[in-house]
Each structure stands twice: as C-alpha cells, then as structure tokens.
Design a protein around this motif. Structure first.
Motif, PDB file in Angstrom:
ATOM      1  N   PHE A 192       0.833  -1.209   0.000  1.00 53.72           N
ATOM      2  CA  PHE A 192       0.000   0.000   0.000  1.00 53.72           C
ATOM      3  C   PHE A 192       0.867   1.258   0.000  1.00 53.72           C
ATOM      4  O   PHE A 192       0.619   2.202  -0.774  1.00 53.72           O
ATOM      5  N   TYR A 193       1.869   1.313   0.866  1.00 49.41           N
ATOM      6  CA  TYR A 193       2.702   2.512   0.960  1.00 49.41           C
ATOM      7  C   TYR A 193       3.591   2.695  -0.273  1.00 49.41           C
ATOM      8  O   TYR A 193       3.976   3.818  -0.607  1.00 49.41           O
ATOM      9  N   GLU A 194       3.901   1.607  -0.950  1.00 53.92           N
ATOM     10  CA  GLU A 194       4.785   1.724  -2.116  1.00 53.92           C
ATOM     11  C   GLU A 194       4.021   2.064  -3.383  1.00 53.92           C
ATOM     12  O   GLU A 194       4.495   2.873  -4.202  1.00 53.92           O
ATOM     13  N   ARG A 195       2.805   1.502  -3.562  1.00 58.80           N
ATOM     14  CA  ARG A 195       2.122   1.634  -4.852  1.00 58.80           C
ATOM     15  C   ARG A 195       0.831   2.456  -4.778  1.00 58.80           C
ATOM     16  O   ARG A 195       0.457   3.100  -5.766  1.00 58.80           O
ATOM     17  N   VAL A 196       0.101   2.409  -3.676  1.00 61.23           N
ATOM     18  CA  VAL A 196      -1.198   3.075  -3.604  1.00 61.23           C
ATOM     19  C   VAL A 196      -1.095   4.455  -2.961  1.00 61.23           C
ATOM     20  O   VAL A 196      -1.650   5.435  -3.468  1.00 61.23           O
ATOM     21  N   PHE A 197      -0.420   4.530  -1.875  1.00 57.80           N
ATOM     22  CA  PHE A 197      -0.376   5.789  -1.129  1.00 57.80           C
ATOM     23  C   PHE A 197       0.194   6.969  -1.928  1.00 57.80           C
ATOM     24  O   PHE A 197      -0.345   8.083  -1.843  1.00 57.80           O
TER      25      PHE A 197
END
Length: 311
Positions: A40-45
């Motif tokens: 999540f933190y690498e691709r979505v956030f």
C-alpha cells in the motif's frame, strides 16, 4: 480496524487447534499484513490526493505494522490461553472421574469380599458338619443343609445387588435392594451361632445412624464374625456396638479356639484391610490383634455428623 476480523479468526484458530498450527496461522497472518501494508505505501499511497488538513498521526508504515502486529498477537495469545485453560480443566475433570471410578471399584470389591467371604466361611463350616454327621445324625445334617441353602440364597441376593451397581451405571430405573444395616446384625449373630460360635450381641444407643454408617457397622461386624468362624470356631464371642449420635464404637472379642487349634496369626489379610479402609473413610480409628488372655479383639470407632459424613 481492517484487520479486526482477521484477529477474531486468529483467536478462533488458537482456541480450537494445536499450538503449532495456531502459531503457523499467526505467522501467516502477520506476514500477509506486513506485505499488504508495504505494498500500500509503495504503490497506492503515492497516488492518493493529499489530505485536506493535518492529521494527529501522520501516515507511517512502521506504526501501522506495529499496531496490526499487536492486535494479531493479542488475539492469538488470548485464544491460546483459553485453549490451555479448557485443556487443563478437561484433564482435571477426567482425572477426578477416573478417581471416582477407582474408588467405586474398590468399594464394590470390598462389598463382594465381605459378602462372599462371610457366606462361604459359613457354608464351608456347615458343609463339614453335614458331611461328618450325615450317617449318624441325619437330622443335624439336614439342619446344616438348611442353613447352607438359606445362606446361599441370601448371598446370591446380595451379589445380585452389588452386580446391579455395576450394570445400572446410574440408571434410575434400575431397582436396588435395600442395603444391610443395623436391623440385620441379629441375623449375622444367628448365622455365626449356627457355625458353632456362641455370639453375644449388644447394641447400645437409641439413635439410628445414617445409612452409610449403618452399612459400615454391618460390614465390620460381618467381617469380624467371619474371621471368628474361620479361625476360632467353635468358641465364644462378644459383639458390642455403641452409638451416641456422633460416634459408633464397635468391639468384637472372641476367646480363641477351644479345640486345640493353634492361635491365629497377627493382623493381616484382606478382611482386616477392608475393615481398616472402611474406618478410614470416616476418619476413625481401628485396631485388631491377639488378646493377652487369649483370643482376638477387633475395635473400631466411626465418628460422623448428621449427614453421615466422617468428621
């Protein structure tokens, strides 16, 4: 909050499966949560719109991973503790049940020993008498055979009662015959007299003891008279039972063999052990041994309360 259902599922797994499986489930859930947060933190956030206002806690993947891990570990630990408590309680219940079964088996074994030992001793004595006087005194032989017949029938009745305890397994529809008690002591004395023992029975006390105490008194007197018939008959014997509402005192004295037989050995055998165990159930005292003037003495004291339990 997204991982609360996962924590509840992990709790359920920890309460219902082996420890190794639940630990593997915890590791799998934690690994899945860590992977999801990092992705999540690498691709979505990075592609999300910036917040309209500042938040109290800025987004940070170490904080989220730590919070999720704490929730999962706490859920797993609570589930594992619940499973351990359930297993411990089940083991304790099983142990207590086995102890109750073992006590019941010992009690039934004592019952059978007392019933069969007393009756077979009496039957053996009367059969010997009948065999020796069959030709010379047929009337006496028939009287001995009548005693054998009556004793055999009463013994079978008691054996059926004891066996019924094993078969019924608590079935309320199973009919049980009355257990022996104080009212049956005169018959014990009469049986011993028919085997050649001059028995003097004395029962002092107006209060009737509880059924359990009464049966223990009966069994102790029965086994003591059985020993007199087996080891000393023909002889004289005195049986005294004193009851005061708080304690039952039993004393059985015999004069020893009167026909030249050697005196009996010291305390021992299953009969004395059974009597001692019955007395021990009530926290009483028991003694048995030769008398200085000859013969043998058995004495027992059974303290009890109004409910029939030992004190």
């Amino acid at each position: 909050m997204t991982y609360v259902p996962t924590a509840l599922t992990l709790y359920l797994v920890a309460t219902t499966t082996w420890l190794a499986w639940s630990m593997a489930s915890l590791a799998a859930c934690a690994a899945g949560a860590v992977a999801a947060v990092l992705i999540f933190y690498e691709r979505v956030f990075p592609g999300l719109d910036p917040a309209a206002g500042p938040s109290e806690l800025p987004p940070a993947w170490p904080i989220e991973i730590g919070a999720i891990s704490v929730v999962l570990v706490v859920a797993w630990a609570v589930g594992a503790a619940v499973r351990w408590k359930r297993a411990t309680t089940a083991a304790l219940v099983r142990h207590l049940s086995e102890a109750v079964v073992a006590d019941e088996r010992r009690r039934i074994a004592r019952e059978l020993h007392d019933v069969i030992g007393h009756s077979m001793s009496l039957i053996a004595v009367k059969a010997t008498v009948a065999n020796h006087v069959a030709d010379a005194r047929p009337q006496e032989a028939r009287a001995a055979l009548a005693v054998i017949e009556e004793t055999s029938r009463s013994t079978l009745t008691e054996i059926h009662r004891v066996i019924g305890l094993l078969r019924s397994d608590g079935d309320p529809q199973q009919a049980h015959l009355p257990v022996p008690g104080m009212a049956d002591l005169p018959k014990l004395a009469a049986d011993a007299r028919s085997a050649g023992v001059d028995v003097h029975l004395t029962v002092n006390g107006e209060t009737e003891p509880p059924p359990g105490v009464a049966m223990s008194i009966y069994r102790i007197v029965q086994q003591a008279l059985t020993n007199v018939v087996t080891h000393a008959a023909p002889t004289r014997c005195t049986v005294t039972v004193d009851i005061d509402g708080r304690e039952a005192a039993i004393e059985v004295l015999d004069d020893g063999p009167t026909h030249g037989r050697p005196p009996r050995a010291g305390p021992g055998g299953h009969g004395l052990i059974g009597m001692r165990e019955r007395v021990k159930l009530y926290g009483g005292t028991f003694s048995a041994g030769p008398r200085p003037e000859g013969g043998f003495r058995v004495a027992a004291r059974l303290p009890y309360n109004a409910n029939g339990a030992g004190t």
